[in-house]
Design an enzyme around this catalytic site. Sequence first.
Site, PDB file in Angstrom:
ATOM      1  N   ASP A  57     -18.709  22.622  11.449  1.00  0.00           N
ATOM      2  CA  ASP A  57     -18.522  21.845  10.210  1.00  0.00           C
ATOM      3  C   ASP A  57     -18.596  20.348  10.514  1.00  0.00           C
ATOM      4  O   ASP A  57     -19.167  19.569   9.731  1.00  0.00           O
ATOM      5  CB  ASP A  57     -17.158  22.152   9.579  1.00  0.00           C
ATOM      6  CG  ASP A  57     -16.942  23.651   9.368  1.00  0.00           C
ATOM      7  OD1 ASP A  57     -17.937  24.385   9.256  1.00  0.00           O
ATOM      8  OD2 ASP A  57     -15.773  24.070   9.320  1.00  0.00           O
ATOM      9  N   ASN A  97      -9.258  24.949   2.098  1.00  0.00           N
ATOM     10  CA  ASN A  97      -8.310  25.975   2.528  1.00  0.00           C
ATOM     11  C   ASN A  97      -7.074  25.357   3.154  1.00  0.00           C
ATOM     12  O   ASN A  97      -7.125  24.259   3.702  1.00  0.00           O
ATOM     13  CB  ASN A  97      -8.938  26.894   3.597  1.00  0.00           C
ATOM     14  CG  ASN A  97     -10.015  27.792   3.023  1.00  0.00           C
ATOM     15  OD1 ASN A  97     -10.029  28.088   1.826  1.00  0.00           O
ATOM     16  ND2 ASN A  97     -10.929  28.230   3.873  1.00  0.00           N
TER      17      ASN A  97
HETATM   18  O1  RIB Z   1     -15.196  26.594  10.071  1.00  0.00           O
HETATM   19  C1  RIB Z   1     -13.806  26.570  10.165  1.00  0.00           C
HETATM   20  C2  RIB Z   1     -13.193  26.849   8.821  1.00  0.00           C
HETATM   21  O2  RIB Z   1     -13.511  28.161   8.424  1.00  0.00           O
HETATM   22  C3  RIB Z   1     -11.683  26.776   8.792  1.00  0.00           C
HETATM   23  O3  RIB Z   1     -11.204  25.494   8.491  1.00  0.00           O
HETATM   24  C4  RIB Z   1     -11.295  27.852   7.792  1.00  0.00           C
HETATM   25  O4  RIB Z   1     -10.641  27.371   6.671  1.00  0.00           O
HETATM   26  C5  RIB Z   1     -12.584  28.582   7.451  1.00  0.00           C
HETATM   27  O5  RIB Z   1     -13.082  28.229   6.238  1.00  0.00           O
END
Ligand code: RIB
Length: 288
Positions: A236, A9
């Site tokens: 993440d 993204n």
């Molecule tokens: O977890 C964070 C992410 O969630 C962001 O980078 C955004 O793009 C969404 O996908």
Amino acid sequence: MIWNLGSINIDNFYEVPHLPAAGETLAATSYGFGLGGKGANMSVAAARAAARISHIGAVGADGRWTRDRLLEYGVDTPHIAQIEMPTGHANIVVERGGENSIVLFQGANVHLTEAIIGGALTEASPGDFLLMQNETNGQEYAAATAQSLGLCVAYAAAPFEASAVERLLGRIDLLVLNEVEASQLEAATGKTVGALGVADVIVTLGAQGCKWVSNIGEKHFDAYPADAVDTTGAGDTFTGYLVAGLDRGMDMVTAIDLALKAGSLMVMRRGTADVIPDLKEIQDRFGI
Ligand code: RIB
């Protein structure tokens, strides 16, 4: 080697005094943009944790720079297709206390073909990892292909949908989700997370750390203390580091510890993929 079927993204960040209420118009106090997407964030985290990682994904012409940036951050990019769709993007509002709210446009992330995914996985070897999140299409196909090739399949169930996890049960070896999601999954399946048939389940608990549920029982891990300014991308970072550690041959306890350290540094930064800490920063902070 890790194969990450993951979203890419363009993240737009807006700092706001508080999260907007329904119908409210709110002026942001700052704006910025960068590389993001749960998939891209995990790829960058894994690369910064010194794992070899190949990203499987798609962008439009407007997102060619995101592919270049992944490459510059040490991620293999030959299996990121450029297609006739806009690149996915996320509008992320972050309030002063660090809480966020995200609106996603999925764009190219949900137009992956089996040719793109299958073509990448033909290069995988038994024992490699397939990592996935719930921001792309093709998850079931990828998991089935990876399983038939002898890969270890790791799934970060975010954004959470119980039905997406249920469709993958029987094909995943490692599941990462948070406490609320674990309860929702238990309600949907009628089973505890330990009874889903997934060898290793990691339930993240925010500032309380996480727990590892496996056939040898449950083990709790405390989080490292951190003054959080922005929790976006911290999960993440945790997952990317966790899978990187396992892929590099660490045992689960060591990999979780490394992932918690990385996550604790990440919540003290504003931004997503571009600010994920590297191993050197973790070593400097924790003296390892
Ligand atoms: O977890 C964070 C992410 O969630 C962001 O980078 C955004 O793009 C969404 O996908």
